[in-house]
Write a protein that holds these residues in place. Structure first.
Motif, PDB file in Angstrom:
ATOM      1  N   ILE A   1      12.360  33.639  46.766  1.00  0.00           N
ATOM      2  CA  ILE A   1      12.797  34.516  45.408  1.00  0.00           C
ATOM      3  C   ILE A   1      13.766  33.143  44.662  1.00  0.00           C
ATOM      4  O   ILE A   1      13.860  33.532  43.284  1.00  0.00           O
ATOM      5  CB  ILE A   1      14.730  34.972  47.026  1.00  0.00           C
ATOM      6  N   MET A   2      14.243  32.413  45.002  1.00  0.00           N
ATOM      7  CA  MET A   2      15.012  31.064  44.411  1.00  0.00           C
ATOM      8  C   MET A   2      13.388  31.254  43.109  1.00  0.00           C
ATOM      9  O   MET A   2      13.739  30.894  41.576  1.00  0.00           O
ATOM     10  CB  MET A   2      14.844  29.187  45.174  1.00  0.00           C
ATOM     11  N   LEU A   3      11.998  30.707  43.415  1.00  0.00           N
ATOM     12  CA  LEU A   3      10.811  30.499  42.528  1.00  0.00           C
ATOM     13  C   LEU A   3      11.150  31.344  41.621  1.00  0.00           C
ATOM     14  O   LEU A   3      10.639  31.307  40.273  1.00  0.00           O
ATOM     15  CB  LEU A   3       9.600  30.136  43.469  1.00  0.00           C
ATOM     16  N   ARG A   4      10.919  32.970  42.003  1.00  0.00           N
ATOM     17  CA  ARG A   4      10.884  33.903  41.569  1.00  0.00           C
ATOM     18  C   ARG A   4      12.392  33.793  40.547  1.00  0.00           C
ATOM     19  O   ARG A   4      12.277  34.431  38.577  1.00  0.00           O
ATOM     20  CB  ARG A   4      11.274  35.375  42.035  1.00  0.00           C
ATOM     21  N   LEU A   5      13.451  33.792  40.593  1.00  0.00           N
ATOM     22  CA  LEU A   5      14.652  33.788  39.838  1.00  0.00           C
ATOM     23  C   LEU A   5      14.639  32.816  38.752  1.00  0.00           C
ATOM     24  O   LEU A   5      14.741  33.371  37.882  1.00  0.00           O
ATOM     25  CB  LEU A   5      15.974  33.565  40.588  1.00  0.00           C
ATOM     26  N   HIS A   6      13.909  31.795  38.561  1.00  0.00           N
ATOM     27  CA  HIS A   6      13.836  31.040  37.790  1.00  0.00           C
ATOM     28  C   HIS A   6      13.139  31.101  37.031  1.00  0.00           C
ATOM     29  O   HIS A   6      12.708  30.924  35.904  1.00  0.00           O
ATOM     30  CB  HIS A   6      13.020  29.376  38.442  1.00  0.00           C
ATOM     31  N   GLU A   7      11.543  31.700  37.575  1.00  0.00           N
ATOM     32  CA  GLU A   7      10.308  32.113  36.355  1.00  0.00           C
ATOM     33  C   GLU A   7      10.894  33.127  35.553  1.00  0.00           C
ATOM     34  O   GLU A   7      11.093  33.470  34.929  1.00  0.00           O
ATOM     35  CB  GLU A   7       8.736  33.266  37.614  1.00  0.00           C
ATOM     36  N   VAL A   8      11.275  34.014  35.877  1.00  0.00           N
ATOM     37  CA  VAL A   8      12.525  34.931  34.843  1.00  0.00           C
ATOM     38  C   VAL A   8      13.587  35.132  34.343  1.00  0.00           C
ATOM     39  O   VAL A   8      14.393  35.698  33.766  1.00  0.00           O
ATOM     40  CB  VAL A   8      12.540  36.415  35.779  1.00  0.00           C
ATOM     41  N   GLY A   9      13.993  33.873  34.304  1.00  0.00           N
ATOM     42  CA  GLY A   9      14.504  32.572  33.601  1.00  0.00           C
ATOM     43  C   GLY A   9      16.265  33.887  34.089  1.00  0.00           C
ATOM     44  O   GLY A   9      17.417  33.264  33.682  1.00  0.00           O
ATOM     45  N   ARG A  10      16.394  33.524  35.856  1.00  0.00           N
ATOM     46  CA  ARG A  10      17.909  34.146  36.483  1.00  0.00           C
ATOM     47  C   ARG A  10      19.096  33.401  37.314  1.00  0.00           C
ATOM     48  O   ARG A  10      19.315  34.002  37.529  1.00  0.00           O
ATOM     49  CB  ARG A  10      17.451  35.787  36.689  1.00  0.00           C
ATOM     50  N   GLN A  11      17.853  32.418  37.204  1.00  0.00           N
ATOM     51  CA  GLN A  11      18.832  31.569  37.844  1.00  0.00           C
ATOM     52  C   GLN A  11      20.214  31.421  37.239  1.00  0.00           C
ATOM     53  O   GLN A  11      20.385  30.941  35.695  1.00  0.00           O
ATOM     54  CB  GLN A  11      18.551  30.236  38.237  1.00  0.00           C
ATOM     55  N   ALA A  12      21.256  31.425  38.569  1.00  0.00           N
ATOM     56  CA  ALA A  12      22.710  30.420  37.377  1.00  0.00           C
ATOM     57  C   ALA A  12      22.917  30.204  37.700  1.00  0.00           C
ATOM     58  O   ALA A  12      22.976  29.548  38.287  1.00  0.00           O
ATOM     59  CB  ALA A  12      23.978  31.858  37.948  1.00  0.00           C
ATOM     60  N   ARG A  13      23.778  29.169  36.470  1.00  0.00           N
ATOM     61  CA  ARG A  13      24.007  28.364  36.185  1.00  0.00           C
ATOM     62  C   ARG A  13      25.416  27.164  37.595  1.00  0.00           C
ATOM     63  O   ARG A  13      26.222  28.175  36.909  1.00  0.00           O
ATOM     64  CB  ARG A  13      24.113  26.867  34.773  1.00  0.00           C
ATOM     65  N   GLY A  14      24.433  26.275  37.918  1.00  0.00           N
ATOM     66  CA  GLY A  14      26.515  26.284  38.840  1.00  0.00           C
ATOM     67  C   GLY A  14      26.524  26.617  39.948  1.00  0.00           C
ATOM     68  O   GLY A  14      27.147  26.467  41.150  1.00  0.00           O
ATOM     69  N   TYR A  15      25.258  27.608  40.442  1.00  0.00           N
ATOM     70  CA  TYR A  15      25.630  28.816  41.729  1.00  0.00           C
ATOM     71  C   TYR A  15      25.487  28.412  42.342  1.00  0.00           C
ATOM     72  O   TYR A  15      24.928  29.056  43.914  1.00  0.00           O
ATOM     73  CB  TYR A  15      25.550  30.124  41.256  1.00  0.00           C
ATOM     74  N   ARG A  16      23.934  27.728  42.445  1.00  0.00           N
ATOM     75  CA  ARG A  16      22.655  26.969  43.466  1.00  0.00           C
ATOM     76  C   ARG A  16      23.236  26.122  43.901  1.00  0.00           C
ATOM     77  O   ARG A  16      23.328  26.641  45.795  1.00  0.00           O
ATOM     78  CB  ARG A  16      21.637  26.494  42.797  1.00  0.00           C
ATOM     79  N   GLY A  17      23.907  25.194  44.039  1.00  0.00           N
ATOM     80  CA  GLY A  17      24.543  23.998  44.827  1.00  0.00           C
ATOM     81  C   GLY A  17      26.278  24.485  46.025  1.00  0.00           C
ATOM     82  O   GLY A  17      25.580  24.634  46.942  1.00  0.00           O
ATOM     83  N   ALA A  18      26.492  25.349  45.205  1.00  0.00           N
ATOM     84  CA  ALA A  18      27.725  26.577  45.484  1.00  0.00           C
ATOM     85  C   ALA A  18      27.021  26.726  46.589  1.00  0.00           C
ATOM     86  O   ALA A  18      27.644  27.219  47.907  1.00  0.00           O
ATOM     87  CB  ALA A  18      28.193  27.128  44.583  1.00  0.00           C
ATOM     88  N   GLY A  19      26.280  27.845  46.455  1.00  0.00           N
ATOM     89  CA  GLY A  19      25.267  28.593  47.820  1.00  0.00           C
ATOM     90  C   GLY A  19      25.127  27.710  48.738  1.00  0.00           C
ATOM     91  O   GLY A  19      25.105  28.489  49.644  1.00  0.00           O
ATOM     92  N   PHE A  20      24.491  26.733  48.396  1.00  0.00           N
ATOM     93  CA  PHE A  20      23.340  25.767  49.012  1.00  0.00           C
ATOM     94  C   PHE A  20      24.450  25.074  49.999  1.00  0.00           C
ATOM     95  O   PHE A  20      23.983  25.171  51.853  1.00  0.00           O
ATOM     96  CB  PHE A  20      22.437  24.522  48.446  1.00  0.00           C
ATOM     97  N   LEU A  21      25.380  24.979  49.433  1.00  0.00           N
ATOM     98  CA  LEU A  21      26.796  24.469  50.680  1.00  0.00           C
ATOM     99  C   LEU A  21      27.516  25.211  51.468  1.00  0.00           C
ATOM    100  O   LEU A  21      27.598  25.138  52.995  1.00  0.00           O
ATOM    101  CB  LEU A  21      27.788  23.641  49.396  1.00  0.00           C
TER     102      LEU A  21
END
Length: 155
Positions: free
Chosen positions: A67-87
């Motif tokens: 899912i994260m790769l797909r979000l990246h492919e379509v340019g839909r990853q939100a900056r700053g939310y990956r690390g927060a969600g992971f933790l």
């Protein structure tokens, strides 16, 4: 194109859950042999429960990565939310395991020793610390977005 905050945070949380489950399974179940997912006198059942945890952890990791790769492919990853969600995922799994699995359901303990409360305290404190850091990062990402939006509207 703006990133999808909710999808990014939830997917990163799924990865965090899978990663912490992997750490638990590898370090505490296999390397240190402190416990099984379900402690029982039946060693086959105890090993099967570890296998079930391992399977769920792999599903979480592979699904989250896809899912994260797909979000990246379509340019839909939100900056700053990956690390927060992971933790948040790491800490959520740790605290859930420490409170629900260890105390409420009694599936297993961190370690079978006389001073169990020290292990429980450390286990749950680590989960709470990860949750607090994840929440702080989430708030920082939200504040950064609010500032960015305010800057674009005042121009």
């Amino acid at each position: 194109m703006e990133g999808n905050r909710k999808a990014t945070a939830l997917t990163a949380s799924l990865l965090g859950i899978g990663f912490m489950a992997a750490i638990d399974e590898i370090v505490f179940h296999q390397v240190l042999a402190w416990h099984h997912f379900v402690e029982t006198d039946n060693s086959a059942l105890a090993l099967a429960s570890d296998g079930l945890l391992h399977s769920l952890e792999l599903i979480a990791l592979v699904s989250g990565a896809a899912i994260m790769l797909r979000l990246h492919e379509v340019g839909r990853q939100a900056r700053g939310y990956r690390g927060a969600g992971f933790l948040l995922g790491l800490g959520g799994f740790q605290l859930f395991d420490g409170i629900v699995d260890h105390k409420i359901l009694g599936l297993h303990q961190v370690r079978y020793v006389d001073n169990l409360w020290l292990y429980d305290l450390g286990w749950n404190a680590a989960g709470l610390m990860l949750l607090m850091i994840g929440y702080a990062l989430l708030r920082r990402a939200q504040r950064g977005e609010a500032l960015s939006q305010r800057d674009t509207t005042t121009r």
